[in-house]
Design a protein around this motif. Structure first.
Motif, PDB file in Angstrom:
ATOM      1  N   LEU A  79      30.467  57.513 108.575  1.00 28.74           N
ATOM      2  CA  LEU A  79      29.814  56.863 109.710  1.00 28.74           C
ATOM      3  C   LEU A  79      29.640  55.367 109.518  1.00 28.74           C
ATOM      4  CD1 LEU A  79      26.951  59.390 110.555  1.00 28.74           C
ATOM      5  CD2 LEU A  79      28.829  58.721 112.078  1.00 28.74           C
ATOM      6  N   LEU A  80      29.133  54.987 108.335  1.00 29.95           N
ATOM      7  CA  LEU A  80      28.674  53.609 108.152  1.00 29.95           C
ATOM      8  C   LEU A  80      29.245  52.909 106.925  1.00 29.95           C
ATOM      9  CD1 LEU A  80      24.937  54.246 109.112  1.00 29.95           C
ATOM     10  CD2 LEU A  80      26.645  53.051 110.488  1.00 29.95           C
ATOM     11  N   GLY A  81      30.146  53.564 106.229  1.00 31.02           N
ATOM     12  CA  GLY A  81      30.778  52.933 105.082  1.00 31.02           C
ATOM     13  C   GLY A  81      30.055  53.209 103.779  1.00 31.02           C
ATOM     14  N   ALA A  82      30.624  52.671 102.709  1.00 28.78           N
ATOM     15  CA  ALA A  82      30.069  52.895 101.374  1.00 28.78           C
ATOM     16  C   ALA A  82      28.855  52.003 101.137  1.00 28.78           C
ATOM     17  CB  ALA A  82      31.142  52.628 100.322  1.00 28.78           C
ATOM     18  N   GLY A  83      28.075  52.374 100.129  1.00 29.23           N
ATOM     19  CA  GLY A  83      26.932  51.549  99.732  1.00 29.23           C
ATOM     20  C   GLY A  83      25.737  51.670 100.642  1.00 29.23           C
ATOM     21  N   VAL A  84      25.657  52.750 101.409  1.00 30.82           N
ATOM     22  CA  VAL A  84      24.540  52.944 102.336  1.00 30.82           C
ATOM     23  C   VAL A  84      23.501  53.860 101.696  1.00 30.82           C
ATOM     24  CG1 VAL A  84      23.851  53.801 104.601  1.00 30.82           C
ATOM     25  CG2 VAL A  84      26.056  52.660 104.328  1.00 30.82           C
ATOM     26  N   THR A  85      22.249  53.433 101.731  1.00 32.00           N
ATOM     27  CA  THR A  85      21.166  54.239 101.165  1.00 32.00           C
ATOM     28  C   THR A  85      20.252  54.712 102.287  1.00 32.00           C
ATOM     29  OG1 THR A  85      21.205  52.961  99.105  1.00 32.00           O
ATOM     30  CG2 THR A  85      19.237  54.297  99.545  1.00 32.00           C
ATOM     31  N   PRO A  86      20.232  55.998 102.601  1.00 30.16           N
ATOM     32  CA  PRO A  86      19.339  56.513 103.651  1.00 30.16           C
ATOM     33  C   PRO A  86      17.881  56.317 103.255  1.00 30.16           C
ATOM     34  CG  PRO A  86      21.028  58.124 103.058  1.00 30.16           C
ATOM     35  CD  PRO A  86      21.061  57.066 102.015  1.00 30.16           C
ATOM     36  N   LYS A  87      17.056  56.091 104.238  1.00 31.54           N
ATOM     37  CA  LYS A  87      15.627  55.892 104.003  1.00 31.54           C
ATOM     38  C   LYS A  87      14.836  56.991 104.700  1.00 31.54           C
ATOM     39  CE  LYS A  87      11.779  52.693 104.755  1.00 31.54           C
ATOM     40  NZ  LYS A  87      11.367  51.393 105.365  1.00 31.54           N
ATOM     41  N   THR A  88      14.057  57.722 103.936  1.00 34.11           N
ATOM     42  CA  THR A  88      13.216  58.786 104.480  1.00 34.11           C
ATOM     43  C   THR A  88      11.851  58.234 104.864  1.00 34.11           C
ATOM     44  OG1 THR A  88      14.285  60.534 103.199  1.00 34.11           O
ATOM     45  CG2 THR A  88      12.045  60.963 103.956  1.00 34.11           C
TER      46      THR A  88
END
Length: 209
Positions: A79-88
């Motif tokens: 969806l958004l590429g590499a290096g993405v950290t989801p935030k809860t």
């Protein structure tokens, strides 16, 4: 990313201002026909009139504590590429949420949110169409689960924003909000993009053990 949080929180929290009407009882059927009386219809009954019923409810209890489990790492990368950290954010105003945005494109992102505003599922959204929600657009079902795009305003063409709610039970929705990057606004419908993400989310919810 702030405008995406404003979108999803404002839209869902608008539901809290929609107080259910008092319980009503329908009148008996015309006396010329069989002697019958319809069951009482209460304002908080779900699903409400013209609201699609969810036949096979999904238990999302575990996702209320781990909303970011609703998408896999590979799906997020696609969806958004590499290096993405989801935030809860478990204490988000409208319910536990997972926000995802690429570090290099601050104005783009995805939020997956499990609404805890009420326990009326899509019924609350349907009943607010034309009043709280001037933008209201039923969409194709997501793997058999009813879906609708909605918002206080229609921000598809101006801001590249869309929020889609999927009824995973008659009492519960999962919402997917999309904000497109500036260069993508007008090139693809953000509601279709949100619908595509919803397909991945629902698949993961159904596959959870």
């Amino acid at each position: 990313m702030r405008r995406l949080f404003v979108l999803i929180s404002a839209s869902l929290l608008a539901l809290t201002a929609c107080s259910p009407e008092k319980a009503k009882t329908t009148s008996p059927i015309d006396s010329s026909g069989p002697s019958q009386t319809q069951a009482p219809v209460t304002a908080d009954a779900v699903p409400g009139p013209r609201v699609p019923k969810v036949d096979n409810a999904i238990d999302v209890t575990r996702f209320l504590q781990a909303p970011c489990d609703s998408l896999t790492a590979d799906q997020i990368k696609t969806l958004l590429g590499a290096g993405v950290t989801p935030k809860t954010e478990l204490d988000a105003p409208a319910g536990p949420s997972c926000s995802i945005h690429p570090p290099t494109v601050s104005d783009a992102g995805v939020v997956v949110m499990f609404s805890t505003v009420d326990k009326r599922g899509l019924t609350s959204i349907y009943q607010a169409q034309g009043t709280k929600y001037r933008f209201f657009m039923p969409m194709d079902a997501v793997d058999g689960y009813p879906a609708v795009a909605y918002g206080i305003t229609d921000g598809r063409k101006t801001d590249g924003i869309c929020q889609v709610a999927v009824g995973v039970s008659d009492q519960q929705t999962v919402d997917i909000a999309i904000t497109q990057s500036k260069q993508n606004i007008g090139h693809k419908d953000p509601c279709e993009a949100a619908h595509g993400v919803a397909e991945s989310v629902v698949g993961n919810l159904r596959g959870a053990r």
